[in-house]
Design a protein around this motif. Sequence first.
Motif, PDB file in Angstrom:
ATOM      1  N   LEU A  87       0.833  -1.208   0.000  1.00 44.77           N
ATOM      2  CA  LEU A  87       0.000   0.000   0.000  1.00 44.77           C
ATOM      3  C   LEU A  87       0.869   1.259   0.000  1.00 44.77           C
ATOM      4  N   GLY A  88       1.944   1.217   0.757  1.00 47.61           N
ATOM      5  CA  GLY A  88       2.880   2.344   0.788  1.00 47.61           C
ATOM      6  C   GLY A  88       3.519   2.560  -0.577  1.00 47.61           C
ATOM      7  N   THR A  89       3.895   1.463  -1.231  1.00 42.75           N
ATOM      8  CA  THR A  89       4.506   1.530  -2.559  1.00 42.75           C
ATOM      9  C   THR A  89       3.514   2.103  -3.579  1.00 42.75           C
ATOM     10  N   ASN A  94      -2.854   6.367   4.270  1.00 41.77           N
ATOM     11  CA  ASN A  94      -3.326   5.560   5.390  1.00 41.77           C
ATOM     12  C   ASN A  94      -4.617   6.195   5.937  1.00 41.77           C
ATOM     13  N   PRO A  95      -5.421   5.449   6.706  1.00 43.99           N
ATOM     14  CA  PRO A  95      -6.718   5.973   7.158  1.00 43.99           C
ATOM     15  C   PRO A  95      -6.649   7.332   7.851  1.00 43.99           C
ATOM     16  N   SER A  96      -5.639   7.543   8.680  1.00 43.48           N
ATOM     17  CA  SER A  96      -5.508   8.813   9.394  1.00 43.48           C
ATOM     18  C   SER A  96      -5.261   9.964   8.422  1.00 43.48           C
ATOM     19  N   LEU A 113       2.876   8.899  11.441  1.00 45.16           N
ATOM     20  CA  LEU A 113       3.384   8.220  10.253  1.00 45.16           C
ATOM     21  C   LEU A 113       3.325   9.144   9.044  1.00 45.16           C
ATOM     22  N   GLU A 114       4.144   8.843   8.068  1.00 43.27           N
ATOM     23  CA  GLU A 114       4.052   9.533   6.783  1.00 43.27           C
ATOM     24  C   GLU A 114       2.679   9.186   6.202  1.00 43.27           C
ATOM     25  N   TRP A 118       1.770   2.685   5.944  1.00 46.33           N
ATOM     26  CA  TRP A 118       0.721   1.923   6.601  1.00 46.33           C
ATOM     27  C   TRP A 118       1.320   1.065   7.708  1.00 46.33           C
ATOM     28  N   ASN A 119       0.606   0.955   8.810  1.00 46.01           N
ATOM     29  CA  ASN A 119       1.013   0.096   9.911  1.00 46.01           C
ATOM     30  C   ASN A 119       0.362  -1.271   9.700  1.00 46.01           C
TER      31      ASN A 119
END
Length: 195
Positions: A87-89, A94-96, A113-114, A118-119
């Motif tokens: 997902l990061g790639t 991310n949801p936030s 987080l950036e 994603w965590n």
Amino acid sequence: EMSASLVGSEMCIRDRYYAKDISKKRRIVNKMKGNAGIPLSPPPYGYMKNPDDPRFWVIDPEAAEVVRCIYRLALEGNGPLQIATALGTMGALNPSAYRTSKGISKGGSKSTLEPTKWNHTTVKKILTLQEYCGDVINFKTYSKSYKMKRRIENPEENRAIFLNIHEPIIDRVTWEKVQSLQTTRRCLLYTSPSP
């Protein structure tokens, strides 16, 4: 002096009773709403409040596509950490960060987080939420008292589950397959090979 402290303690007692009374009434209203199938929690990532009736949820098309992607990747055998990396790639917010970009504020601590990082625990939570099948699950947690802020997880038998209340993002068969895969994955990860 004596009467001032008496008045102060009377006000303190009255305030405490008032808070307890309000809390009791709030619990009654929540119990009625929850047992009627009205969601008591804010919509999860992938849903938003219905503009016509904010008590219910509708699909947020942009975020729902990311949720579908998460489930697709899980069906392909990827674990939460691999999915988070993918997902990061892809550059998915991310949801936030997504909520912030849409101007939606949610209580709690802000993510450090950036925006596209994603965590894996977030991915894991998305993969386990039954709400994505169109269901509403109320009373997942409770607190023992109005004075206590900490939420306690409610046993499954005390939860109120309402099926097919809103449009599903993930069909039930896919959701159940992913649950089965996640359980199998956990078993494989925690069983050590025999020497």
